[in-house]
Design a protein around this motif. Structure first.
Motif, PDB file in Angstrom:
ATOM      1  N   MET A 244      -1.953   5.009   2.798  1.00  0.00           N
ATOM      2  CA  MET A 244      -3.046   4.917   3.766  1.00  0.00           C
ATOM      3  C   MET A 244      -2.581   4.295   5.081  1.00  0.00           C
ATOM      4  O   MET A 244      -3.001   4.709   6.161  1.00  0.00           O
ATOM      5  CB  MET A 244      -4.183   4.089   3.172  1.00  0.00           C
TER       6      MET A 244
ATOM      7  N   ASP B 292       0.844  -1.194   0.000  1.00  0.00           N
ATOM      8  CA  ASP B 292       0.000   0.000   0.000  1.00  0.00           C
ATOM      9  C   ASP B 292       0.881   1.245   0.000  1.00  0.00           C
ATOM     10  O   ASP B 292       1.856   1.316   0.744  1.00  0.00           O
ATOM     11  CB  ASP B 292      -0.903   0.002   1.243  1.00  0.00           C
ATOM     12  N   GLY B 293       0.489   2.202  -0.842  1.00  0.00           N
ATOM     13  CA  GLY B 293       1.285   3.426  -0.959  1.00  0.00           C
ATOM     14  C   GLY B 293       2.464   3.218  -1.891  1.00  0.00           C
ATOM     15  O   GLY B 293       3.519   3.832  -1.725  1.00  0.00           O
TER      16      GLY B 293
ATOM     17  N   TYR C 198     -10.526  10.120   1.978  1.00  0.00           N
ATOM     18  CA  TYR C 198     -10.455  10.010   0.517  1.00  0.00           C
ATOM     19  C   TYR C 198     -11.905   9.951   0.078  1.00  0.00           C
ATOM     20  O   TYR C 198     -12.494   8.896  -0.104  1.00  0.00           O
ATOM     21  CB  TYR C 198      -9.633   8.812   0.018  1.00  0.00           C
TER      22      TYR C 198
HETATM   23  P1  AHG Z   1      -1.972   1.513  -3.496  1.00  0.00           P
HETATM   24  O1  AHG Z   1      -0.546   1.926  -3.506  1.00  0.00           O
HETATM   25  O2  AHG Z   1      -2.216   0.208  -2.813  1.00  0.00           O
HETATM   26  O3  AHG Z   1      -2.627   1.587  -4.862  1.00  0.00           O
HETATM   27  O4  AHG Z   1      -2.802   2.522  -2.566  1.00  0.00           O
HETATM   28  C1  AHG Z   1      -2.553   3.895  -2.615  1.00  0.00           C
HETATM   29  C2  AHG Z   1      -3.709   4.609  -1.967  1.00  0.00           C
HETATM   30  C3  AHG Z   1      -3.557   4.883  -0.498  1.00  0.00           C
HETATM   31  O5  AHG Z   1      -2.559   4.222   0.161  1.00  0.00           O
HETATM   32  C4  AHG Z   1      -3.319   6.371  -0.415  1.00  0.00           C
HETATM   33  O6  AHG Z   1      -4.046   6.886   0.655  1.00  0.00           O
HETATM   34  C5  AHG Z   1      -3.834   6.914  -1.708  1.00  0.00           C
HETATM   35  O7  AHG Z   1      -3.849   5.854  -2.615  1.00  0.00           O
HETATM   36  C6  AHG Z   1      -2.967   8.026  -2.240  1.00  0.00           C
HETATM   37  O8  AHG Z   1      -3.624   8.630  -3.271  1.00  0.00           O
HETATM   38  P2  AHG Z   1      -3.041   9.909  -4.064  1.00  0.00           P
HETATM   39  O9  AHG Z   1      -2.082   9.361  -5.057  1.00  0.00           O
HETATM   40  O10 AHG Z   1      -4.273  10.519  -4.689  1.00  0.00           O
HETATM   41  O11 AHG Z   1      -2.389  10.841  -3.071  1.00  0.00           O
END
Ligand code: AHG
Ligand code: MN
Ligand code: MN
Length: 335
Positions: free
Chosen positions: A247, A117-118, A263
């Protein structure tokens, strides 16, 4: 030297004390923790392992996969498919349900996860995480179908996340509160460092991707405008803003010192109800947040009550300190 309470020991104690954890669940969670330790090592290697790039492939969400998205997904599968406790798995990185190969014993649980995640933060050395959710498999001994996974978040047996930050932590709930453990690399064990985590009801900190402001609905516009107005605005106090874009890191900060993470539903892409995914992001995090005394809502509905319609369904997410989330929800009423 004191060892402290290891996660293994903690779960055995919980099983004896509260009786909600079974031997089978303990075995399964043990494999999940092993996967998180292996992922922690992989991420810790950074550029040394030569796996920080993008792939040509896209996942089911249409997002470009990073090498580590795929590697961490494989680590999870390899660690957990042999546990003997799983009927099947589902992940952000796989379009369909993962079938446990027939040469392994199948069990009564379903595992849903976001292995990395992230991931946009991984090659800039900012915290990333893993999120997981455990459900019962009510069906017979056959391989589970997607419909077997589509259970509301209230039916989760366990949920947790690993945070690969300045230290690696594992935060877990089995419905008896929330406890946090820090990886002691010298002994290879998670050790209890944050017992009974609770989210303060009030906060002066909010988290939202402000670059989407023009797409927000009126209730979120109002809430953020009032926070930003600070001492001289209707809230009568100054607020602080944070956005990590992981997240797991945001939820962890909220568990440690309070805050609101949003979000929300927006008009950026009318085909998407939100950005975050219900089954492997919103539900496990909402279970943890509620178990820590916080609140989690889409703005219109408690997230844990949503009847899922798809493995990769997206939902708006507003979670954290109870009084603030209640305020945002109240702004949605009548909108
Ligand atoms: P993932 O990397 O699993 O796709 O999740 C990313 C998510 C979450 O972790 C974070 O809060 C959000 O996407 C960030 O979104 P932005 O790129 O819009 O900042
Ligand atoms: Mn994610
Ligand atoms: Mn991910």
């Amino acid at each position: 030297m004191q060892i402290g309470t290891t996660l293994t020991q903690f779960l055995a104690d919980e099983q004896r004390r509260a009786g909600v954890i079974t031997d089978d669940l303990r075995i399964l969670l043990g494999e999940v923790f092993t996967a998180c330790k292996v992922i922690s090592n992989a991420i810790n290697q950074g550029a040394l392992a030569g796996v920080m790039g993008n792939l040509d492939s896209e996942n089911v969400q249409g997002e470009t996969q990073k090498q580590l998205d795929v590697i961490t997904n494989e680590i999870f599968i390899e660690a957990c498919e042999r546990s003997g406790q799983l009927a099947g798995m589902a992940s952000e990185e796989m379009e369909d349900v993962y079938r446990i190969p027939d040469n392994f014993v199948r069990g009564r649980y379903l595992l849903v996860f976001d292995p990395l995640d992230g991931s946009s933060n991984v090659n800039v050395n900012i915290s990333v995480g893993t999120i997981f959710s455990v459900l019962h498999h009510d069906g017979d001994a056959s391989h589970p179908a997607v419909s077997d996974f589509l259970q509301p978040g209230t039916r989760q047996v366990a949920a947790g996340y690993a945070l690969y930050g300045s230290s690696t932590m594992l935060v877990l709930t089995t419905g008896q509160g929330v406890n946090g453990f820090t990886l002691d690399r010298n002994i290879g064990e998670f050790v209890l460092t944050h017992p009974g985590m609770t989210i303060p009801a009030d906060t002066k900190e909010f988290a939202i991707n402000a670059s989407n402001q023009r797409f927000w609905e009126a209730p979120v516009q109002r809430y953020v405008a009032e926070c930003v107005a600070g001492k001289t605005g209707p809230r009568g106090r100054d607020f602080n803003m944070r956005w990590v874009a992981s997240m797991v890191a945001e939820v962890h900060r909220i568990l440690v010192r309070g805050g609101v993470f949003m979000y929300p539903k927006d008009t950026k892409d009318p085909t998407k109800a939100g950005k975050l995914r219900l089954m492997y992001e919103a539900n496990p995090m909402s279970f943890i947040v509620e178990q820590a005394g916080g609140m989690s809502s889409t703005g219109r509905q408690r997230i844990l009550d949503i009847q899922p319609e798809g493995l990769h369904q997206r939902v708006p997410v507003i979670l954290g300190s109870k009084n603030e989330v209640e305020l945002v929800v109240s702004y949605h009423q009548g909108h």
